[in-house]
Design an enzyme around this catalytic site. Structure first.
Site, PDB file in Angstrom:
ATOM      1  N   SER A 140       0.849  -1.184   0.000  1.00  0.00           N
ATOM      2  CA  SER A 140       0.000   0.000   0.000  1.00  0.00           C
ATOM      3  C   SER A 140       0.882   1.229   0.000  1.00  0.00           C
ATOM      4  CB  SER A 140      -0.881   0.014   1.261  1.00  0.00           C
ATOM      5  OG  SER A 140      -1.555   1.252   1.403  1.00  0.00           O
ATOM      6  N   TYR A 153      -3.499  -0.924  10.168  1.00  0.00           N
ATOM      7  CA  TYR A 153      -3.413  -1.372   8.778  1.00  0.00           C
ATOM      8  C   TYR A 153      -2.127  -0.836   8.140  1.00  0.00           C
ATOM      9  CZ  TYR A 153      -4.354  -1.541   3.751  1.00  0.00           C
ATOM     10  OH  TYR A 153      -4.254  -1.745   2.402  1.00  0.00           O
TER      11      TYR A 153
END
Length: 251
Positions: A140, A153
């Site tokens: 990410s 996350y």
């Protein structure tokens, strides 16, 4: 080294929705044997109905025995497996200024970090020595600069970024290439935990645009494919931190 994306046998985890599904459909269209692993049987059935050429396997990657079962099935049913895309992930709101349910942390740890580590280790022997053998880890943009609203996350994706660097060295002797793909915010259901309507669009990059960039990077032989905002966040994580977090309401 350039990657041929035709005639491959590819496993994609988390492939029933979002970028995983779009990538599965694109690779199927290009004449690859595609296997999708997903947790929800209704979505697997719908995918198989729409794309009969895509093989589906029900698997909850949060569970150790499901990962082992998947690896055993692949060895028997798809011995030609030569590419693994570790795409499955979940994104939940986390804020240590108030008590957090540890089960939510474990859920993100199990799927985002433990699953790609364990599954890759189970499949490394099957991939070893095959021409063009490749492991793709989907991280990410938040691996480089965290979004405070999804702090945990972000931390799991930073860990997978670090892990990918080590995997690349560990698997080199087996002839397995390891690639990192870092998406920006892509307009999928990921992060539905942050929205009143989990199915609502959030204005991220179009899935088709992301998949096109990923495929181009793979074909070009890139070891690191930074799409959209990922490039800026890696280049200047501290400078981009405030800019990134100003885009989102922490409430």
């Amino acid at each position: 080294m350039k990657t041929e994306l035709r005639g491959r046998t590819v496993l994609i985890t988390g492939g029933t929705s979002g970028i995983g599904r779009a990538l599965a459909e694109e690779l199927d269209r290009r004449g690859n044997t595609v296997i999708v692993c997903g947790r929800r049987t209704d979505r697997l059935a719908e995918l198989r109905e729409r794309h009969p050429g895509i093989a589906v396997h029900q698997c909850d990657l949060a569970l150790d025995d499901h990962r082992q079962r998947l690896a055993d099935q692949l060895a028997k049913e798809f011995p030609s497996l030569d590419m693994v895309v570790n795409n499955a992930g979940i994104q939940l709101r986390s804020d240590v200024s108030r008590p957090i349910d540890p089960a939510r942390l474990r859920a993100e740890t199990d799927v985002n970090l433990i699953a790609p580590t364990h599954l890759t280790s189970l499949l490394a022997g099957q991939l070893a020595g095959k021409p063009g053998a490749t492991v793709v880890n989907v991280t990410s943009a938040l691996a480089f600069a965290p979004l405070v609203t999804v702090a945990y996350y972000s931390a799991t994706k930073a860990a997978v970024h670090s892990l990918t660097i080590s995997m690349r060295e560990q698997l080199k002797e087996l002839g397995i290439r390891v690639v990192e793909v870092a998406p920006p915010a892509v307009d999928t259901e990921l992060g539905g935990d942050l929205r009143d309507d989990p199915t609502a669009t959030h204005g991220g990059m179009r899935v088709a645009e992301f998949v096109a960039a990923t495929v181009a990077g793979l074909e070009a032989g890139a070891d690191e494919i930074l799409v959209g905002l990922s490039q800026q966040l890696k280049a200047d994580p501290e400078g981009m931190f405030d800019t990134l977090n100003s885009m989102f309401d922490r409430g």
